[in-house]
Design a protein around this motif. Structure first.
Motif, PDB file in Angstrom:
ATOM      1  N   ALA A 253       0.752  -0.985   0.026  1.00 12.80           N
ATOM      2  CA  ALA A 253       0.000   0.072  -0.005  1.00 12.80           C
ATOM      3  C   ALA A 253       0.924   1.266  -0.093  1.00 12.80           C
ATOM      4  CB  ALA A 253      -0.790   0.093   1.224  1.00 12.80           C
ATOM      5  N   GLY A 254       0.535   2.280  -0.668  1.00 11.20           N
ATOM      6  CA  GLY A 254       1.168   3.600  -0.729  1.00 11.20           C
ATOM      7  C   GLY A 254       0.193   4.634  -0.275  1.00 11.20           C
ATOM      8  N   SER A 255       0.972   5.458   0.363  1.00 13.72           N
ATOM      9  CA  SER A 255      -0.096   6.710   1.152  1.00 13.72           C
ATOM     10  C   SER A 255      -0.379   7.645  -0.097  1.00 13.72           C
ATOM     11  CB  SER A 255       0.755   7.549   1.953  1.00 13.72           C
ATOM     12  OG  SER A 255       1.367   6.521   2.701  1.00 13.72           O
ATOM     13  N   GLY A 275      -1.912   7.977   7.886  1.00 16.76           N
ATOM     14  CA  GLY A 275      -1.438   6.631   8.311  1.00 16.76           C
ATOM     15  C   GLY A 275      -2.454   5.528   8.562  1.00 16.76           C
ATOM     16  N   THR A 278      -3.408   4.300   5.090  1.00 16.41           N
ATOM     17  CA  THR A 278      -2.438   3.464   4.647  1.00 16.41           C
ATOM     18  C   THR A 278      -2.362   1.896   5.220  1.00 16.41           C
ATOM     19  OG1 THR A 278      -1.043   5.273   4.391  1.00 16.41           O
ATOM     20  CG2 THR A 278      -0.130   3.251   4.313  1.00 16.41           C
ATOM     21  N   ARG A 281      -5.509  -0.387   4.049  1.00 12.94           N
ATOM     22  CA  ARG A 281      -5.253  -0.747   2.583  1.00 12.94           C
ATOM     23  C   ARG A 281      -4.272  -1.590   2.642  1.00 12.94           C
ATOM     24  NH1 ARG A 281      -5.735   4.699   1.898  1.00 12.94           N
ATOM     25  NH2 ARG A 281      -3.466   4.864   1.672  1.00 12.94           N
ATOM     26  N   LEU A 282      -3.422  -1.639   3.575  1.00 15.82           N
ATOM     27  CA  LEU A 282      -2.199  -2.665   3.495  1.00 15.82           C
ATOM     28  C   LEU A 282      -2.864  -3.936   3.835  1.00 15.82           C
ATOM     29  CD1 LEU A 282       0.955  -3.186   3.305  1.00 15.82           C
ATOM     30  CD2 LEU A 282       1.158  -2.802   5.905  1.00 15.82           C
ATOM     31  N   TRP A 309       4.306   4.969  13.174  1.00 13.98           N
ATOM     32  CA  TRP A 309       4.100   3.789  12.457  1.00 13.98           C
ATOM     33  C   TRP A 309       3.332   2.517  13.374  1.00 13.98           C
ATOM     34  CZ3 TRP A 309       3.206   2.543   7.658  1.00 13.98           C
ATOM     35  CH2 TRP A 309       4.044   3.132   6.797  1.00 13.98           C
ATOM     36  N   CYS A 383       8.420  -0.885   6.042  1.00 16.73           N
ATOM     37  CA  CYS A 383       7.561   0.201   5.840  1.00 16.73           C
ATOM     38  C   CYS A 383       8.728   1.445   5.367  1.00 16.73           C
ATOM     39  CB  CYS A 383       7.204   0.867   7.204  1.00 16.73           C
ATOM     40  SG  CYS A 383       6.029  -0.295   7.976  1.00 16.73           S
ATOM     41  N   PRO A 387       3.992   7.206   7.780  1.00 14.79           N
ATOM     42  CA  PRO A 387       2.654   6.551   7.394  1.00 14.79           C
ATOM     43  C   PRO A 387       1.767   7.169   6.383  1.00 14.79           C
ATOM     44  CG  PRO A 387       3.398   6.525   9.946  1.00 14.79           C
ATOM     45  CD  PRO A 387       4.168   7.233   9.268  1.00 14.79           C
ATOM     46  N   HIS A 388       1.873   8.435   6.524  1.00 15.03           N
ATOM     47  CA  HIS A 388       0.850   9.241   5.725  1.00 15.03           C
ATOM     48  C   HIS A 388       1.480   9.744   4.499  1.00 15.03           C
ATOM     49  CE1 HIS A 388       3.077  12.757   6.683  1.00 15.03           C
ATOM     50  NE2 HIS A 388       2.104  13.634   6.298  1.00 15.03           N
ATOM     51  N   GLY A 391       4.873   4.402   2.148  1.00 14.93           N
ATOM     52  CA  GLY A 391       4.253   3.156   1.886  1.00 14.93           C
ATOM     53  C   GLY A 391       4.822   2.168   2.726  1.00 14.93           C
TER      54      GLY A 391
END
Length: 400
Positions: A253-255, A275, A278, A281-282, A309, A383, A387-388, A391
């Motif tokens: 997942a990417g931000s 975050g 992210t 979605r991850l 994180w 990571c 986080p925001h 990814g």
């Protein structure tokens, strides 16, 4: 992105190469990149002619006035392919932030779609001599005209603002952050390619270090270095015939872009809200949850990122990360401790961006970590960045 990744478990890392990590290398970055790429290809049991895909990120992470020159201060995938003498069918560069997760995603998609059979992913970092983030610019236009003349320029004020907000909101103290630095340096000191190999850090040394942008001290920042890492990815089917056990990509997942702000203005609420998205979605993309991860490698280019994180991924409640680490929650040597910095990270190894996190996942899940090998490692998490604004990738030791 919705639901589990259709190509999860279909693409795997099958080899790696890593240069020495030095403050200033004696040879050009491009030379190190070519040598490291050759090492990775040989480690995978392949030849340069087998590599038909090249992916990487050429971001030169300096806000100073240093020129970016291909092969000298940065290395693009096209430059590397040319100087290896390869004839690839797929060459691409990731342009966002979160360079390793973004590059891995592009490589996975290339292999899964059939655009390439064997893809080399690399990251090359250069430390220019003189002050890393100093700039000779005396006039700023655009949005920076409202921040740079007042001293809000470069990443130190950026992270200092968010960290100060965290300290005040949650009553955190620097003693808790000392535990993060001690852990990172303890683990980095065990790794031969780390810049800090053989040089752990005590809490007293951390607390005595000078401030560079209050409340950020010298040791809250990863040290700029010269270094290169490369990984070879191919299909799960082809991986069966190669010498090392494959490590599969389960999902990523990417931000997304965050709210519009002044340059480098990262309010704590933006970081945590972005975050949380992210992380959601991850976990959906990879089909796992936080408790499934045996090797969670959190990004630590600046020490507060570890707090952000931990909370964004759900390893502790929001506002509680400082208490979690102070109570030994991330101690790699304690039963039940989360090994979030077992690979040394950036603080324990040097400014290699997401390389330490990705490499630790690969080595542990492939059973290649030597004396540092952990038991029962099925899932890893790597990571990168905030986080925001970055990814993450989930890796698996089994097809997933």
């Amino acid at each position: 992105m919705s639901g589990r990744f259709a190509a999860g478990g279909q693409v795997a890392i099958v080899g790696y190469g890593h240069s020495a990590v030095q403050r200033h290398a004696e040879r050009p970055l491009g030379t190190l990149a070519v040598e490291t790429a050759r090492d990775a290809i040989a480690d995978a049991g392949l030849t340069v002619q087998d590599i038909d895909g090249f992916v990487g990120s050429a971001l030169f992470p300096s806000s100073g006035g240093h020129a970016a020159e291909d092969g000298v201060s940065t290395v693009t995938p096209a430059w590397l392919a040319e100087h290896l003498g390869a004839r690839p069918s797929y060459v691409a560069g990731f342009q966002g932030v979160g360079q390793l997760p973004g590059s891995v995603a592009m490589a996975v998609n290339a292999v899964a779609s059939g655009a390439a059979d064997h893809v080399l992913v690399h990251r090359a970092l250069h430390n220019p001599r003189a002050r890393y983030h100093d700039t000779a610019v005396r006039e700023f236009g655009g949005a920076q005209q409202w921040t740079a003349p007042q001293g809000f320029f470069g990443p130190l004020p950026m992270i200092g603002l968010a960290y100060n907000e965290y300290l005040q909101r949650y009553g955190a103290g620097r003693e808790a952050m000392a535990a993060v630095l001690v852990e990172a340096r303890k683990n980095g000191a065990r790794i031969p390619w780390s810049y800090w190999h053989g040089r752990p850090l005590s809490a007293e040394e951390y607390l005595a270090a000078p401030m560079v942008n209050d409340p950020i001290s010298r040791y809250d920042c990863d040290i700029p270095v010269d270094g290169v890492a490369a990984f070879v990815l191919t299909s799960a089917e082809r991986a069966r015939d190669l010498p090392h056990g494959p490590v599969y990509v389960a999902g990523y997942a990417g931000s997304p872009p965050g709210p519009r702000r002044l340059p480098l203005h990262w309010p704590l609420d933006d970081i945590m809200a972005g975050g949380a998205g992210t992380a959601r979605r991850l976990w959906e993309h990879a089909g796992v949850k936080p408790a499934d991860i045996d090797v969670p490698q959190l990004y630590d280019g600046f020490s507060p990122f570890v707090y952000f994180w931990l909370e964004a991924l759900g390893y502790c409640p929001v506002g509680e990360a400082h208490r979690f680490v102070l109570d030994g929650g991330i101690d790699n040597d304690t039963p039940g401790g989360l090994p979030v910095l077992s690979g040394g990270g950036a603080l324990g190894g040097g400014r290699m961006h997401g390389v330490p996190q990705m490499l630790e996942c690969y080595l542990q899940l492939a059973g290649r970590a030597g004396e540092r090998q952990r038991r029962q490692t099925t899932f890893g998490l790597a990571c990168h960045s905030s986080p925001h604004y970055g990814g993450a990738v989930v890796y698996s030791a089994l097809p997933w």
